[in-house]
Design a protein around this motif. Structure first.
Motif, mmCIF file in Angstrom:
data_model
loop_
_atom_site.group_PDB
_atom_site.id
_atom_site.type_symbol
_atom_site.label_atom_id
_atom_site.label_comp_id
_atom_site.label_asym_id
_atom_site.label_seq_id
_atom_site.Cartn_x
_atom_site.Cartn_y
_atom_site.Cartn_z
ATOM 1 N N HIS A 60 0.737 -1.282 0.130
ATOM 2 C CA HIS A 60 -0.099 0.006 0.004
ATOM 3 C C HIS A 60 0.908 1.331 0.065
ATOM 4 C CE1 HIS A 60 -3.153 -2.955 1.179
ATOM 5 N NE2 HIS A 60 -3.800 -1.924 0.340
ATOM 6 N N ALA A 61 2.053 1.174 0.824
ATOM 7 C CA ALA A 61 2.959 2.209 0.509
ATOM 8 C C ALA A 61 3.396 2.559 -0.976
ATOM 9 C CB ALA A 61 4.085 2.131 1.444
ATOM 10 N N ARG A 74 -4.476 10.848 -9.275
ATOM 11 C CA ARG A 74 -5.797 10.864 -8.169
ATOM 12 C C ARG A 74 -5.587 9.514 -7.576
ATOM 13 N NH1 ARG A 74 -11.144 11.353 -11.629
ATOM 14 N NH2 ARG A 74 -12.054 10.766 -9.544
ATOM 15 N N GLY A 75 -4.931 8.417 -8.011
ATOM 16 C CA GLY A 75 -5.015 7.387 -7.144
ATOM 17 C C GLY A 75 -4.477 6.186 -8.242
ATOM 18 N N THR A 76 -4.267 4.911 -7.238
ATOM 19 C CA THR A 76 -3.507 3.683 -8.116
ATOM 20 C C THR A 76 -4.624 2.700 -7.592
ATOM 21 O OG1 THR A 76 -2.328 3.626 -6.340
ATOM 22 C CG2 THR A 76 -1.408 4.483 -8.081
ATOM 23 N N VAL A 77 -4.669 1.651 -8.491
ATOM 24 C CA VAL A 77 -5.241 0.143 -8.295
ATOM 25 C C VAL A 77 -4.366 -0.540 -8.630
ATOM 26 C CG1 VAL A 77 -7.297 -1.330 -8.991
ATOM 27 C CG2 VAL A 77 -7.577 1.293 -8.580
ATOM 28 N N LEU A 78 -4.377 -1.828 -7.833
ATOM 29 C CA LEU A 78 -3.560 -3.082 -7.887
ATOM 30 C C LEU A 78 -4.748 -4.185 -8.357
ATOM 31 C CD1 LEU A 78 -0.653 -4.056 -8.036
ATOM 32 C CD2 LEU A 78 -0.975 -4.854 -5.458
ATOM 33 N N ALA A 79 -4.678 -4.750 -9.329
ATOM 34 C CA ALA A 79 -5.694 -5.660 -9.833
ATOM 35 C C ALA A 79 -5.211 -7.098 -10.303
ATOM 36 C CB ALA A 79 -6.532 -5.018 -10.788
ATOM 37 N N ASP A 89 -5.371 2.731 -3.656
ATOM 38 C CA ASP A 89 -4.885 4.257 -3.188
ATOM 39 C C ASP A 89 -5.792 5.353 -3.516
ATOM 40 O OD1 ASP A 89 -3.501 5.778 -1.381
ATOM 41 O OD2 ASP A 89 -2.489 6.594 -3.289
ATOM 42 N N LEU A 90 -7.014 4.852 -3.413
ATOM 43 C CA LEU A 90 -8.010 5.889 -4.057
ATOM 44 C C LEU A 90 -8.922 6.573 -2.667
ATOM 45 C CD1 LEU A 90 -9.612 4.045 -6.842
ATOM 46 C CD2 LEU A 90 -8.205 5.890 -6.845
ATOM 47 N N THR A 91 -9.088 7.539 -2.527
ATOM 48 C CA THR A 91 -9.682 8.328 -1.404
ATOM 49 C C THR A 91 -11.106 8.544 -1.969
ATOM 50 O OG1 THR A 91 -8.854 10.439 -2.001
ATOM 51 C CG2 THR A 91 -7.714 9.144 -0.514
ATOM 52 N N ALA A 92 -11.164 9.122 -3.016
ATOM 53 C CA ALA A 92 -12.527 9.435 -3.755
ATOM 54 C C ALA A 92 -12.748 9.069 -5.400
ATOM 55 C CB ALA A 92 -12.814 11.043 -3.475
ATOM 56 N N GLY A 93 -13.702 9.084 -5.778
ATOM 57 C CA GLY A 93 -13.584 9.045 -7.167
ATOM 58 C C GLY A 93 -14.562 7.672 -7.611
ATOM 59 N N PRO A 94 -14.135 7.283 -8.797
ATOM 60 C CA PRO A 94 -14.745 5.811 -9.029
ATOM 61 C C PRO A 94 -14.451 4.890 -7.914
ATOM 62 C CG PRO A 94 -13.393 6.763 -10.891
ATOM 63 C CD PRO A 94 -13.225 7.690 -9.492
ATOM 64 N N GLU A 95 -15.415 3.938 -8.249
ATOM 65 C CA GLU A 95 -15.419 2.615 -7.067
ATOM 66 C C GLU A 95 -14.028 1.692 -7.627
ATOM 67 O OE1 GLU A 95 -16.027 -0.136 -4.387
ATOM 68 O OE2 GLU A 95 -17.342 1.755 -4.587
ATOM 69 N N PRO A 96 -13.265 1.395 -6.502
ATOM 70 C CA PRO A 96 -12.058 0.789 -6.908
ATOM 71 C C PRO A 96 -12.328 -0.856 -7.592
ATOM 72 C CG PRO A 96 -11.895 1.531 -4.694
ATOM 73 C CD PRO A 96 -13.237 1.939 -5.218
#
Length: 179
Positions: A60-61, A74-79, A89-96
């Motif tokens: 997460h770091a 704005r943020g990152t997603v690991l998928a 690492d999303l605080t707002a916006g689209p659903e992870p």
């Protein structure tokens, strides 16, 4: 067709797709691609380069590094390549969950383009929309890093910073990097 007619014709594409509920399982029902214990590893004292907060995992770091270093992220997603959400690492916006599914779909399309054009494996794919960017990088053959950016994002700067982050994520997850 006039411009007005074109805008009216595309209005059906301006609404988002139906969304899954948080915590919903895919039909496969299988286990996560990355074991949970790897996502919860403590942050090492040295190395990495991400935000080191008490109780935060090293993975997460690393996900926070791009937001810290590249303006417009704005943020990152690991998928997983199957669309499963492994971390974000999303605080707002689209659903992870939605971004994880989009990352897998984007990766699949990019991989098919590379194969069809005989240009080798996918390195990254960027979607540039009117108000921002969505870029997908391969961390390994099974794991993807997706980055959501606003319209101020410098994509070249993102590409320079994302490569090392993807390599560190591969090391942390013990999955090996992409070729």
């Amino acid at each position: 067709m006039t411009v007005t007619e074109f805008q009216d014709a595309r209005s059906g594409f301006d609404t988002p797709l139906p969304r899954r509920h948080p915590g919903a399982r895919l039909e496969s029902g299988g286990d996560e691609a990355v074991p949970e214990e790897l996502l919860d590893q403590p942050v090492p004292v040295a190395g990495g380069g991400g935000r080191h907060r008490p109780g935060q995992s090293a993975v997460h770091a690393e996900l926070g590094v791009l937001r810290d270093r590249v303006p417009g992220v704005r943020g990152t997603v690991l998928a997983g390549i199957d669309g499963r959400l492994l971390g974000h690492d999303l605080t707002a916006g689209p659903e992870p969950l939605d971004l994880a599914a989009l990352a897998a779909t984007t990766f699949g399309l990019g991989r098919q383009c590379g194969l069809t054009l005989q240009q080798g494996p996918l390195r990254e794919l960027t979607v540039h929309s009117h108000q921002g960017y969505f870029t997908v990088y391969g961390v390994s053959d099974e794991v993807l890093l997706a980055v959501l950016g606003d319209d101020r994002l410098n994509v070249s700067w993102l590409h320079l910073e994302a490569g090392p982050v993807a390599e560190r994520l591969a090391d942390l997850l013990h999955v090996g990097g992409t070729t």
